[in-house]
Design a protein around this motif. Structure first.
Motif, PDB file in Angstrom:
ATOM      1  N   ILE A   1       0.869  -1.174   0.000  1.00 17.50           N
ATOM      2  CA  ILE A   1       0.000   0.000   0.000  1.00 17.50           C
ATOM      3  C   ILE A   1       0.904   1.221   0.000  1.00 17.50           C
ATOM      4  O   ILE A   1       1.725   1.387   0.906  1.00 17.50           O
ATOM      5  N   LEU A   2       0.781   2.082  -1.012  1.00 19.21           N
ATOM      6  CA  LEU A   2       1.586   3.305  -1.089  1.00 19.21           C
ATOM      7  C   LEU A   2       0.674   4.520  -0.960  1.00 19.21           C
ATOM      8  O   LEU A   2      -0.214   4.724  -1.778  1.00 19.21           O
ATOM      9  N   SER A   3       0.920   5.348   0.059  1.00 17.67           N
ATOM     10  CA  SER A   3       0.152   6.592   0.204  1.00 17.67           C
ATOM     11  C   SER A   3       0.670   7.641  -0.771  1.00 17.67           C
ATOM     12  O   SER A   3       1.667   7.414  -1.456  1.00 17.67           O
ATOM     13  N   SER A   4       0.045   8.817  -0.769  1.00 18.76           N
ATOM     14  CA  SER A   4       0.341   9.822  -1.792  1.00 18.76           C
ATOM     15  C   SER A   4       1.798  10.275  -1.762  1.00 18.76           C
ATOM     16  O   SER A   4       2.432  10.338  -0.709  1.00 18.76           O
ATOM     17  N   ASN A   5       2.296  10.603  -2.944  1.00 19.28           N
ATOM     18  CA  ASN A   5       3.623  11.214  -3.128  1.00 19.28           C
ATOM     19  C   ASN A   5       4.791  10.358  -2.651  1.00 19.28           C
ATOM     20  O   ASN A   5       5.831  10.880  -2.275  1.00 19.28           O
ATOM     21  N   VAL A   6       4.626   9.050  -2.682  1.00 19.55           N
ATOM     22  CA  VAL A   6       5.754   8.161  -2.364  1.00 19.55           C
ATOM     23  C   VAL A   6       6.558   7.944  -3.642  1.00 19.55           C
ATOM     24  O   VAL A   6       5.988   7.813  -4.726  1.00 19.55           O
ATOM     25  N   ILE A   7       7.869   7.934  -3.518  1.00 22.89           N
ATOM     26  CA  ILE A   7       8.711   7.665  -4.688  1.00 22.89           C
ATOM     27  C   ILE A   7       9.466   6.363  -4.464  1.00 22.89           C
ATOM     28  O   ILE A   7      10.112   6.180  -3.430  1.00 22.89           O
ATOM     29  N   VAL A   8       9.360   5.451  -5.417  1.00 21.80           N
ATOM     30  CA  VAL A   8      10.128   4.201  -5.380  1.00 21.80           C
ATOM     31  C   VAL A   8      11.057   4.237  -6.588  1.00 21.80           C
ATOM     32  O   VAL A   8      10.618   4.126  -7.731  1.00 21.80           O
ATOM     33  N   GLU A   9      12.340   4.444  -6.329  1.00 25.08           N
ATOM     34  CA  GLU A   9      13.281   4.631  -7.432  1.00 25.08           C
ATOM     35  C   GLU A   9      13.611   3.317  -8.128  1.00 25.08           C
ATOM     36  O   GLU A   9      13.293   2.238  -7.646  1.00 25.08           O
ATOM     37  N   GLU A  10      14.340   3.471  -9.254  1.00 22.56           N
ATOM     38  CA  GLU A  10      14.686   2.320 -10.076  1.00 22.56           C
ATOM     39  C   GLU A  10      15.488   1.287  -9.267  1.00 22.56           C
ATOM     40  O   GLU A  10      16.357   1.634  -8.491  1.00 22.56           O
ATOM     41  N   GLY A  11      15.149   0.033  -9.471  1.00 24.80           N
ATOM     42  CA  GLY A  11      15.903  -1.027  -8.798  1.00 24.80           C
ATOM     43  C   GLY A  11      15.521  -1.221  -7.338  1.00 24.80           C
ATOM     44  O   GLY A  11      15.971  -2.158  -6.686  1.00 24.80           O
ATOM     45  N   ALA A  12      14.685  -0.334  -6.807  1.00 21.84           N
ATOM     46  CA  ALA A  12      14.230  -0.515  -5.421  1.00 21.84           C
ATOM     47  C   ALA A  12      13.056  -1.480  -5.416  1.00 21.84           C
ATOM     48  O   ALA A  12      12.312  -1.566  -6.393  1.00 21.84           O
ATOM     49  N   GLU A  13      12.892  -2.207  -4.317  1.00 13.56           N
ATOM     50  CA  GLU A  13      11.743  -3.107  -4.234  1.00 13.56           C
ATOM     51  C   GLU A  13      11.006  -2.908  -2.924  1.00 13.56           C
ATOM     52  O   GLU A  13      11.605  -2.706  -1.871  1.00 13.56           O
ATOM     53  N   VAL A  14       9.677  -2.960  -3.040  1.00 11.69           N
ATOM     54  CA  VAL A  14       8.818  -2.824  -1.867  1.00 11.69           C
ATOM     55  C   VAL A  14       7.855  -4.011  -1.897  1.00 11.69           C
ATOM     56  O   VAL A  14       7.096  -4.160  -2.857  1.00 11.69           O
ATOM     57  N   ARG A  15       7.930  -4.847  -0.883  1.00 13.75           N
ATOM     58  CA  ARG A  15       7.044  -6.018  -0.852  1.00 13.75           C
ATOM     59  C   ARG A  15       6.336  -6.116   0.499  1.00 13.75           C
ATOM     60  O   ARG A  15       6.943  -5.861   1.537  1.00 13.75           O
ATOM     61  N   ASP A  16       5.083  -6.523   0.469  1.00 18.34           N
ATOM     62  CA  ASP A  16       4.315  -6.782   1.698  1.00 18.34           C
ATOM     63  C   ASP A  16       4.450  -5.644   2.704  1.00 18.34           C
ATOM     64  O   ASP A  16       4.618  -5.873   3.898  1.00 18.34           O
ATOM     65  N   SER A  17       4.382  -4.403   2.211  1.00 17.82           N
ATOM     66  CA  SER A  17       4.649  -3.277   3.087  1.00 17.82           C
ATOM     67  C   SER A  17       3.592  -2.185   2.967  1.00 17.82           C
ATOM     68  O   SER A  17       2.846  -2.132   1.997  1.00 17.82           O
ATOM     69  N   VAL A  18       3.566  -1.326   3.972  1.00 14.91           N
ATOM     70  CA  VAL A  18       2.675  -0.171   3.990  1.00 14.91           C
ATOM     71  C   VAL A  18       3.567   1.067   4.056  1.00 14.91           C
ATOM     72  O   VAL A  18       4.327   1.227   5.009  1.00 14.91           O
ATOM     73  N   ILE A  19       3.504   1.916   3.025  1.00 12.27           N
ATOM     74  CA  ILE A  19       4.370   3.092   2.966  1.00 12.27           C
ATOM     75  C   ILE A  19       3.480   4.331   3.003  1.00 12.27           C
ATOM     76  O   ILE A  19       2.598   4.494   2.158  1.00 12.27           O
ATOM     77  N   MET A  20       3.725   5.200   3.977  1.00 17.39           N
ATOM     78  CA  MET A  20       2.882   6.392   4.119  1.00 17.39           C
ATOM     79  C   MET A  20       3.444   7.571   3.326  1.00 17.39           C
ATOM     80  O   MET A  20       4.565   7.505   2.817  1.00 17.39           O
TER      81      MET A  20
END
Lengths: 368, 401
Positions: free
Chosen positions: B313-332
């Protein structure tokens, strides 16, 4: 700075008949979750303008629905705020205007009862981020009577534009309409800064002389006697004047630098719809695309813009397309260079394709 | 004629939420972000307006700044009214005996004058730490039909969890004969949801009696409800069926977020028949880049994803850059996950920077717990945060925490 904004919401409607059949140019959906009027309105508000009159003529139901009380632009105010100026709105109002000058004549009552020093006139066919307070400082510094904001957008067909020539000091020496020019030039953006009481006197003068055209009779006729100045706007400016330019400029938003210039400050306002955040399915694949709130994407989306509440089914491929609000695309559909207006339904296994110059267009509410 | 409201809602939003650790260091629990664009308080507030209740007092005490700012004039929930609307009620100084809110009952008692301004027949008591969609008007109808003095919303819970709740033991007609607060050996699995409707006059009476009782801990569940039951007042359970989740712990907050995902989500926030209103972020549509991989996730406006996002779950204005990984997570909101960083089985609060190649948490199946990063912190390059750790200060480059 004290200025009142005036927005012409209908004035370029005929340029994109496909999209403006049921709405004003101002309420044309743009960039995933905006309407064209959001750019003019947000720029005015961000420049410190707290009173904006919106001139409407016909088809303005969608515009009223979008604007509401103006609260989403912080324009629901006790003093000033958002003021809709429809035809037949006042006793001194002559009814349906035929051109810009007549439209202005109809709002002289509105203009007379304000107390701001300046008027900022804007149309709804431009996408840009502009600080009008800087332009007013320029206007004051040059002691101009009228300042015309110009841009140097690269456009293929210049005949719909007004070309402005100015001397080194910015003083306008010539104004040419419908001229064929190649390459970049100085085009009038139809954004005009003018002293409020002076505008009223110009309008009254035009009425007694039976003048018909703002650019002919107010600007060009007075080019020597009035101090007309050009302000060169160097930022990103997109003019939406045809279905293909609508397509092209929307797609430019996939470019990070343009997106950052327009939206980096997070101050382009629009109507709040309370949609849920977008959801992406197990099999979804999205490349180089803008996706708005309320979308549910199960298929593949590439180089496209999805407006609010769009559904893309499994096995479906959407490429180079603009899909407007609440369009539902079934499963195993293939779309390329398609523009769908609002509430279109595309059933399973349909294949539709256009090309960049001539995108395939589906009107509001179509079912395929 | 005196203007009045049939029902006034009082929302208890003063709790610290200490079991959310770093996530509530600076904000009250009801203001904790949830589900990409919401805050927990959006759910009871939306339930109120959707149930036709347009007068809500929000009782705040712990770290109220974010919550107050968020509620504002109540316009996002259509709760900006000339008569009624949403009002933030904080503890205030009195001529004699000024005090903080000492318990749930005391918080309401200190604001009886607010309630009486609207001369209501009924008072609805809510808490600000649950995720659910509930039509309170149906509960109110049941309360009226039962000619009840107090109605308690209740939900069936698994037997092994029943000892965490207030358990209601009822007769066949739904009337309550016994109330057990967190019983070791529960007699039933019908748990109180912390949602009560009182007939106003009865509530005034029992709150005043409770205030005069020096031995009372001034709590609805522990004191007021048992007192009413002992006095033989008509108390009924109102059975609620549907999704209801207490998000008072890190793991339940994570689970409730994950319940939004999937084709048939356990909890659907996109349901247009029961809209969840919120203060919307001002941001353009989210952008997913050339090499983005996004699976089974929810992403809010203004995000930019160039890397991989799965089951998150990604809240507003989150940036996930190239090559980064986000799994099973909650990002505010406003958090940046830089190039090559890995975030797994983690909750990250607002405005956090995870520098390049940092590793946060572990794969969900291997991890011993959910990692948590508190608000505004920076995790340095190549730094590591172990699974299950709760971090509320900056981590230097290469450091392990």
């Amino acid at each position: 700075m004290s200025a009142v904004g005036v927005i012409f919401s209908n004035i370029h409607d005929e340029n994109i008949p496909e999209l403006s059949r049921q709405r004003t140019m101002g309420s044309l959906p743009y960039g995933g979750r905006y309407r064209l009027i959001d750019f003019a309105l947000s720029n005015l508000v961000n420049s410190g303008v707290t009173t904006v009159g919106i001139i409407t003529k016909n088809n303005y139901q969608s515009l009223m629905d979008h604007l509401g009380s103006g609260k989403d632009w912080d324009l629901a105010r006790k003093t000033g705020g958002l003021i809709l100026l429809p035809p037949y709105g006042a006793i001194d109002n002559g009814g349906l205007y035929r051109n810009r000058l007549e439209a202005l004549r109809e709002i002289t009552g509105f203009l007379t009862h304000r107390n701001e020093d300046y008027v900022i006139l804007c149309d709804c066919d431009g996408v840009y981020r502009m600080d009008f307070s800087e332009i007013i400082s320029y206007h004051e510094e040059k002691q101009a009577d009228i300042t015309l904001v110009c841009h140097n957008e690269k456009i293929s067909n210049s005949t719909r534009y007004t070309v402005v020539k100015a001397d080194d000091n910015g003083r306008i020496t010539d104004i040419k309409v419908n001229e064929k020019v190649k390459g970049a030039d100085r085009f009038f953006s139809n954004i005009t800064i003018i002293n409020r009481s002076f505008l009223i006197s110009l309008i009254n003068d035009a009425v007694v002389h039976g003048y018909k055209s703002f650019s002919e009779d107010i600007l060009r006729r007075n080019i020597k006697s009035l101090k007309l100045f050009a302000y060169d706007f160097c930022g990103y400016h997109a003019t939406i004047d045809s279905l293909s330019s609508y397509f092209q400029h929307n797609m430019e938003l996939l470019d990070k630098s343009i997106r950052d210039e327009l939206f980096g400050n997070r101050d382009i306002y629009t109507k709040v719809r309370d949609s849920a955040p977008s959801k992406y399915g197990e099999m979804s694949s999205i490349q180089n695309s803008l996706i708005s709130d309320g979308c549910i994407v199960e298929g593949e989306v590439e180089n496209s813009i999805l407006f609010r509440g769009v559904k893309v089914g499994k096995g479906t491929v959407v490429k180079n397309s603009i899909i407007m609000q609440d369009t539902v695309i079934g499963e195993n559909v293939n779309l390329n260079c398609v523009i769908t207006d609002k509430n279109v339904v595309i059933r399973d296994r349909r294949v539709l394709s256009g090309c960049e110059e001539q995108p395939y267009f589906l009107a509001k509410g179509t079912m395929i | 004629m005196q203007r009045k409201k049939e029902c006034v809602a009082m929302l208890l939003a003063g709790g610290q939420g200490s079991r959310l650790y770093a996530l509530t260091n600076n904000i009250a629990k009801p203001a904790v972000p949830f589900g990409a664009k919401y805050r927990i308080i959006d759910f009871p507030l939306s339930n109120c307006i959707n149930s036709g209740i347009d007068t809500v007092g929000v009782l705040t005490q712990y770290q109220p700044l974010v919550l107050n700012e968020y509620i504002g004039n109540g316009q996002p929930w259509d709760l900006d009214r000339n008569f009624g609307g949403v009002h933030v009620l904080s503890p205030y100084q009195k001529k004699a005996k000024s005090a903080w809110y000492e318990g749930t009952a005391n918080a309401i008692f200190q604001n009886l004058n607010f309630i009486k301004m609207y001369n209501p027949d009924y008072v609805l008591i809510l808490s600000g730490d649950h995720i659910y969609k509930m039509d309170y008007s149906k509960m109110l109808r049941a309360h009226i039909e039962n000619n009840a003095d107090c109605t308690i919303a209740a939900i069936e819970v698994p037997l092994k969890e029943a000892s965490r709740f207030g358990i209601l033991n009822t007769n066949a007609d739904g009337s309550i004969y016994e109330f057990e607060e967190k019983p070791k050996q529960p007699k039933s699995t019908l748990a109180s949801m912390g949602v009560y409707i009182f007939s106003a006059e009865k509530m005034y009476k029992y709150l005043e009696e409770d205030d005069n009782d020096p031995n009372s801990s001034k709590d609805f569940g522990k004191n007021v409800l048992p007192a009413m039951l002992n006095a033989g007042e008509r108390m009924f359970a109102y059975r609620f069926e549907g999704y209801w989740k207490d998000v008072g712990t890190i793991s339940s907050l994570w689970e409730a977020n994950m319940d939004l995902l999937g084709e048939e989500p356990a909890f659907d926030v996109a349901d247009t028949t029961w809209k969840i209103h919120s203060r919307n972020p001002l941001a353009p549509p989210e952008y997913l880049g050339e090499n983005a991989v996004v699976k089974n996730s929810m992403i809010a406006l203004g995000c930019e994803v160039y890397g991989t996002v799965e089951n998150s779950i990604l809240s507003s204005n989150v940036i996930v850059e190239e090559g980064a990984e986000v799994r099973d997570s909650v990002i505010m909101s406003n958090t940046i996950i830089k190039k090559g960083a890995s975030v797994q089985y983690t909750i990250i609060d607002e405005s956090v920077i995870v520098e390049e190649a940092a590793t946060i948490g572990e794969a969900k199946d291997a991890a011993k717990g959910i990692a948590v990063l508190g608000r505004n912190i920076i995790v340095g390059k190549n730094a590591k945060v172990a699974a299950g750790n709760i971090i509320d200060k900056n981590i230097q480059d290469g450091e392990e925490a």
